[in-house]
Design an enzyme around this catalytic site. Structure first.
Site, PDB file in Angstrom:
ATOM      1  N   ALA A 250       0.802  -1.237   0.000  1.00 58.23           N
ATOM      2  CA  ALA A 250       0.000   0.000   0.000  1.00 58.23           C
ATOM      3  C   ALA A 250       0.829   1.279   0.000  1.00 58.23           C
ATOM      4  O   ALA A 250       0.270   2.373   0.096  1.00 58.23           O
ATOM      5  CB  ALA A 250      -0.988   0.031   1.161  1.00 58.23           C
ATOM      6  N   ALA A 251       2.163   1.164  -0.122  1.00 61.75           N
ATOM      7  CA  ALA A 251       2.985   2.380  -0.150  1.00 61.75           C
ATOM      8  C   ALA A 251       2.641   3.243  -1.367  1.00 61.75           C
ATOM      9  O   ALA A 251       2.464   4.463  -1.261  1.00 61.75           O
ATOM     10  CB  ALA A 251       4.468   2.019  -0.159  1.00 61.75           C
ATOM     11  N   GLY A 252       2.540   2.603  -2.540  1.00 61.87           N
ATOM     12  CA  GLY A 252       2.196   3.351  -3.739  1.00 61.87           C
ATOM     13  C   GLY A 252       0.796   3.922  -3.681  1.00 61.87           C
ATOM     14  O   GLY A 252       0.541   5.043  -4.158  1.00 61.87           O
ATOM     15  N   ASP A 253      -0.137   3.182  -3.089  1.00 59.91           N
ATOM     16  CA  ASP A 253      -1.515   3.669  -2.954  1.00 59.91           C
ATOM     17  C   ASP A 253      -1.586   4.864  -2.010  1.00 59.91           C
ATOM     18  O   ASP A 253      -2.328   5.823  -2.249  1.00 59.91           O
ATOM     19  CB  ASP A 253      -2.415   2.544  -2.453  1.00 59.91           C
ATOM     20  CG  ASP A 253      -2.439   1.354  -3.398  1.00 59.91           C
ATOM     21  OD1 ASP A 253      -2.337   1.568  -4.621  1.00 59.91           O
ATOM     22  OD2 ASP A 253      -2.543   0.211  -2.911  1.00 59.91           O
TER      23      ASP A 253
END
Length: 301
Positions: A250-253
């Site tokens: 979820a880092a990119g999200d």
């Protein structure tokens, strides 16, 4: 306060922490198992909402326990879920995620209900798109539904943002021409353009190709290195914040949600918005799980 609609996936994530990734044919012990709310669409919606934006969602879940659980969690985030269909004969989407001691992960995804909604469902929820600043989509749901959402957005001067994940090499030209901003990682950028992306020079070449395909603004994320942008004649790699990562899920999200919450509609503050996204994602990677790891606005301030 920006207003955004996310057209995307909703999953129940099953996570398994391991010392290292398994090799083909090998069996290893896991050291921790847990479930969490996920799906790239839902993750981006939660990040956008926690960053302070008014957030709406168009997507689908199954008529099952996980679907009910995911809807309840989105409602708790004050996300408008009126555009989420409950599909009778499909299960809620599922993702299976091993995470190693370096915080790296791999994701296996079963779409389920995420692939059981399409253009009709998007069209009947057009009001959730037309009155917003941005509409955001990924590739974990039918491309035809995303094209319809972007057509509606363009007709009302709503900016369209595509996160082309998971990467696909044959994205329809029509979709790219409807995309105002595209946000792939380096692997996805290579998949779309055919250009190997590993530094600023190659990122700029890939961005040029994406501009040729009709995209106004390009951001290519480089994980721990930061995010490269190319827009309106300017380009730069904006460095990431240096932290000890334990789980990159979820880092990119998170980056996308927090960036959108700050972004002006004309993209005039793009670098500032990227910095905000980088800061938020640096908090996410220090925690486990998808949505449980996404920070709240007060933590980032």
């Amino acid at each position: 306060m920006n207003k955004a609609t996310i057209v995307g996936s909703i999953n129940l994530d099953t996570n398994l922490r391991v010392h290292r990734m398994v090799k083909p044919g090998e069996t290893i012990h896991g050291k921790e198992h847990y479930t969490a709310a996920g799906g790239k669409g839902a993750n981006q919606a939660v990040a956008t909402a926690r960053a302070g934006s008014k957030t709406r969602f168009i997507g689908a879940v199954g008529n099952d326990g996980p679907g009910e659980q995911m809807l309840d969690l989105l409602k708790e985030e004050k996300i408008d879920v009126s555009g989420i269909e409950i599909i009778q004969n499909e299960p809620t989407g599922q993702a299976f995620i091993p995470i190693d001691d370096n915080g790296e992960n791999s994701i296996m995804f079963y779409a389920g209900a995420n692939y059981a909604f399409g253009t009709e469902e998007v069209a009947k929820n057009s009001s959730l798109i037309e009155t917003n600043d941005f509409v955001i989509a990924q590739l974990e749901t039918p491309i035809e539904a995303t094209i319809k959402a972007f057509e509606i957005a363009r007709s009302k001067n709503v900016k369209t943002i595509l996160n082309p994940a998971p990467g696909e090499s044959d994205l329809p030209e029509k979709l790219l021409k409807l995309t105002d901003m595209i946000i792939p990682n380096e692997t996805e950028a290579e998949t779309i353009t055919g250009i190997e992306v590993n530094d600023e020079t190659s990122a700029k070449k890939a961005a040029a190709k994406l501009h040729e395909l009709g995209v106004e603004a390009v951001i290519i994320t480089f994980g721990a290195k930061g995010a490269f942008y190319d827009f309106n004649g300017y380009s730069e790699l904006v460095p990431a914040f240096k932290v000890k990562a334990v789980d990159t899920t979820a880092a990119g999200d998170t980056f996308i949600g927090y960036m959108i919450a700050t972004l002006e509609k004309d993209f005039s503050n793009l670098r500032e918005a990227i910095l905000h996204g980088n800061k938020a994602s640096s908090a996410t990677v220090q925690r486990f799980g998808a949505q449980p790891s996404i920070p709240y606005k007060n933590e980032i301030i």
